[in-house]
Design a protein around this motif. Structure first.
Motif, PDB file in Angstrom:
ATOM      1  N   GLU A  88      -2.229 -21.505  -9.939  1.00  0.00           N
ATOM      2  CA  GLU A  88      -1.866 -20.298  -8.973  1.00  0.00           C
ATOM      3  C   GLU A  88      -0.585 -19.497  -9.307  1.00  0.00           C
ATOM      4  O   GLU A  88      -0.566 -18.302  -8.946  1.00  0.00           O
ATOM      5  N   HIS A  89       0.314 -20.162  -9.798  1.00  0.00           N
ATOM      6  CA  HIS A  89       1.748 -19.426 -10.177  1.00  0.00           C
ATOM      7  C   HIS A  89       1.134 -18.576 -11.337  1.00  0.00           C
ATOM      8  O   HIS A  89       1.699 -17.385 -11.385  1.00  0.00           O
ATOM      9  N   ARG A  90       0.543 -19.473 -12.241  1.00  0.00           N
ATOM     10  CA  ARG A  90       0.287 -18.561 -13.495  1.00  0.00           C
ATOM     11  C   ARG A  90      -0.542 -17.409 -13.356  1.00  0.00           C
ATOM     12  O   ARG A  90      -0.037 -16.432 -13.811  1.00  0.00           O
ATOM     13  N   ASP A  91      -1.631 -17.732 -12.535  1.00  0.00           N
ATOM     14  CA  ASP A  91      -2.527 -16.406 -12.267  1.00  0.00           C
ATOM     15  C   ASP A  91      -2.010 -15.218 -11.949  1.00  0.00           C
ATOM     16  O   ASP A  91      -2.007 -13.879 -12.108  1.00  0.00           O
ATOM     17  N   LEU A  92      -1.023 -15.421 -10.628  1.00  0.00           N
ATOM     18  CA  LEU A  92      -0.350 -14.240 -10.115  1.00  0.00           C
ATOM     19  C   LEU A  92       0.693 -13.506 -10.865  1.00  0.00           C
ATOM     20  O   LEU A  92       0.677 -12.354 -11.137  1.00  0.00           O
ATOM     21  N   ALA A  93       1.426 -14.284 -11.806  1.00  0.00           N
ATOM     22  CA  ALA A  93       2.365 -14.017 -12.963  1.00  0.00           C
ATOM     23  C   ALA A  93       1.343 -13.146 -13.944  1.00  0.00           C
ATOM     24  O   ALA A  93       2.219 -11.919 -14.238  1.00  0.00           O
ATOM     25  N   LEU A  94       0.382 -13.516 -14.302  1.00  0.00           N
ATOM     26  CA  LEU A  94      -0.450 -12.659 -15.234  1.00  0.00           C
ATOM     27  C   LEU A  94      -0.880 -11.420 -14.608  1.00  0.00           C
ATOM     28  O   LEU A  94      -0.547 -10.389 -15.433  1.00  0.00           O
ATOM     29  N   ILE A  95      -1.326 -11.198 -13.522  1.00  0.00           N
ATOM     30  CA  ILE A  95      -1.738 -10.016 -13.058  1.00  0.00           C
ATOM     31  C   ILE A  95      -0.372  -9.226 -12.653  1.00  0.00           C
ATOM     32  O   ILE A  95      -0.751  -8.111 -12.671  1.00  0.00           O
ATOM     33  N   ALA A  96       0.467  -9.733 -12.271  1.00  0.00           N
ATOM     34  CA  ALA A  96       1.844  -9.115 -11.886  1.00  0.00           C
ATOM     35  C   ALA A  96       2.125  -8.314 -13.098  1.00  0.00           C
ATOM     36  O   ALA A  96       2.634  -7.065 -13.398  1.00  0.00           O
ATOM     37  N   ALA A  97       2.256  -8.977 -14.078  1.00  0.00           N
ATOM     38  CA  ALA A  97       2.638  -8.653 -15.401  1.00  0.00           C
ATOM     39  C   ALA A  97       1.804  -7.385 -16.018  1.00  0.00           C
ATOM     40  O   ALA A  97       2.043  -6.397 -16.389  1.00  0.00           O
ATOM     41  N   GLN A  98       0.365  -7.495 -15.898  1.00  0.00           N
ATOM     42  CA  GLN A  98      -0.194  -6.608 -16.275  1.00  0.00           C
ATOM     43  C   GLN A  98      -0.531  -5.257 -15.532  1.00  0.00           C
ATOM     44  O   GLN A  98      -0.666  -4.243 -15.932  1.00  0.00           O
ATOM     45  N   TYR A  99      -0.585  -5.469 -14.022  1.00  0.00           N
ATOM     46  CA  TYR A  99      -1.070  -4.416 -13.218  1.00  0.00           C
ATOM     47  C   TYR A  99       0.050  -3.911 -12.412  1.00  0.00           C
ATOM     48  O   TYR A  99      -0.122  -3.035 -11.428  1.00  0.00           O
TER      49      TYR A  99
END
Length: 411
Positions: free
Chosen positions: A293-304
């Motif tokens: 959950e930490h990883r996935d939110l970090a990935l979408i915040a970085a990309q979008y």
């Protein structure tokens, strides 16, 4: 047998903070005597017992000697001849090496109460250097007590530098590092954790991707603070003000990781940093076994995150694509966390902390409009899978378009 309250409970009591956990140390006791009194043995590596009624932890007084690398590399000695002072001496900081007897008297052989009064984080003895995890603990306490002006004692910082130079931090277990990082993210001033690690050289060894952000310039018209590392710390602080959730705070810390890998000849611009950031975050999360959950939110915040900032200018199709990419329709709770991380990015700039961020409200409105489309009714109209998906997308596009037009007209 003599029993003393020790550690965090005594420290927090002296600071006037609510006491969370109570830990006790037993001097002059044996495992047999504890069991005879109804205590339950739970310590695998050293003698710890649970009180039969309160279930609080009671540990026999012990000393430790370094016998190998890392967290487990210790030989423990526990016997009735180990004194209270012997036990307190092996603790990390003087503020955690204070005891209280059953009469409420304070036993403080290492000056912890005075360090509490003066706001100093100081190691108890040279044995501090035997456990490199203590560097992370010191940084975490600095983050917790930053609002009270606590600072790391110069001699403790020197010792931490020596531990880093010796290579001991390289032997830290990934899961233990993540536990400390996540706890630090939950503290009052999480950026202090990063600053203290950077100050002693541990940041470059443990989190080189974060360390690489410092000294990298950004365009001054958008980022008055210029330095990307400074920006990351301001964003982390803004996230801490906006949300107590460590997932949001982790996303804020990670959102610009790609800027640390921008080729120098492209500075101060960072074209494509979002995609570079995604790869770095994936590797970071793999290395430290970061929860999904930490990883996935970090990935979408970085990309979008740029899409949230520019929501009013985006085409409806790009908005729907973004909502699908962040899995908004299946995980609606994620949307607020994503917006929060984007708002922290916007506010994490020198002098712009309090500027309005209407994008947050507009993003919520387009999401709610797209989400309100009745997918069951569209499916009931019949047709095959791709046909239903196309009609659903069209309906969502229409809903988003209306919200964006209304927003444009009101301006």
């Amino acid at each position: 047998m003599k029993i003393y309250l020790v550690g965090g409970a005594v420290r927090d009591k002296l600071l006037g903070l609510p006491v969370q956990d109570r830990d006790y140390v037993v001097v002059g006791g044996t495992p047999e005597a504890m069991v005879a009194q109804g205590f339950k043995s739970v310590g695998a590596d050293f003698p710890v017992f649970l009180h039969p009624e309160t279930k609080e932890e009671y540990a026999l007084a012990r000393t430790e000697r370094k016998s190998g690398h890392g967290y487990k590399g210790f030989k423990v000695y526990s016997a009735p001849d180990v004194t209270l002072e012997d036990d307190l001496r092996r603790r990390d900081l003087t503020i955690n090496a204070i005891a209280e007897d059953d009469q409420g008297r304070i036993i403080d052989p290492f000056g912890g109460a005075e360090d509490l009064r003066r706001g100093v984080l100081r190691h108890v003895s040279p044995a501090f250097s035997e456990d490199p995890l203590r560097i992370l603990r010191v940084a975490r306490f600095a983050a917790r007590f930053a609002g009270r002006g606590f600072r790391v004692a110069p001699e403790t910082n020197e010792l931490m530098r020596a531990i880093v130079k010796s290579g001991e931090v390289d032997h830290l277990v990934a899961e233990r590092v993540w536990v400390e990082l996540e706890r630090a993210l939950g503290e009052d001033r999480p950026s202090r954790f990063i600053e203290v690690l950077r100050d002693c050289g541990a940041l470059a060894r443990l989190f080189p991707e974060i360390d690489a952000l410092f000294g990298v310039p950004q365009p001054a018209q958008h980022h008055p603070e210029v330095d990307t590392g400074v920006h990351a710390m301001l964003v982390l602080e803004a996230a801490a003000r906006l949300s107590p959730d460590t997932r949001v705070r982790f996303a804020a810390l990670m959102h610009d990781l790609g800027k640390g890998a921008t080729p120098k000849d492209e500075w101060p611009r960072h074209k494509g940093h979002e995609t570079r950031g995604v790869e770095l975050i994936k590797k970071f999360c793999q290395r430290f076994r970061v929860p999904n959950e930490h990883r996935d939110l970090a990935l979408i915040a970085a990309q979008y995150h740029p899409h949230c900032h520019r929501i009013a200018e985006l085409r409806p199709a790009t908005v729907v694509d973004t909502l699908e990419a962040i899995d908004a329709f299946r995980r609606p709770a994620r949307v607020d966390m994503f917006i929060c991380a984007c708002e922290a990015d916007f506010r994490g700039r020198s002098g712009l902390e309090n500027r309005p961020y209407p994008q947050a409200e507009l993003f919520r409105r387009v999401f709610n409009a797209a989400r309100a489309v009745n997918s069951a009714a569209i499916a009931a109209e019949g047709g095959n899978g791709p046909d239903i998906a196309a009609r659903l997308r069209e309906a969502r596009l229409t809903a988003v378009r209306q919200v964006l037009q209304t927003a444009h007209n009101s301006h």
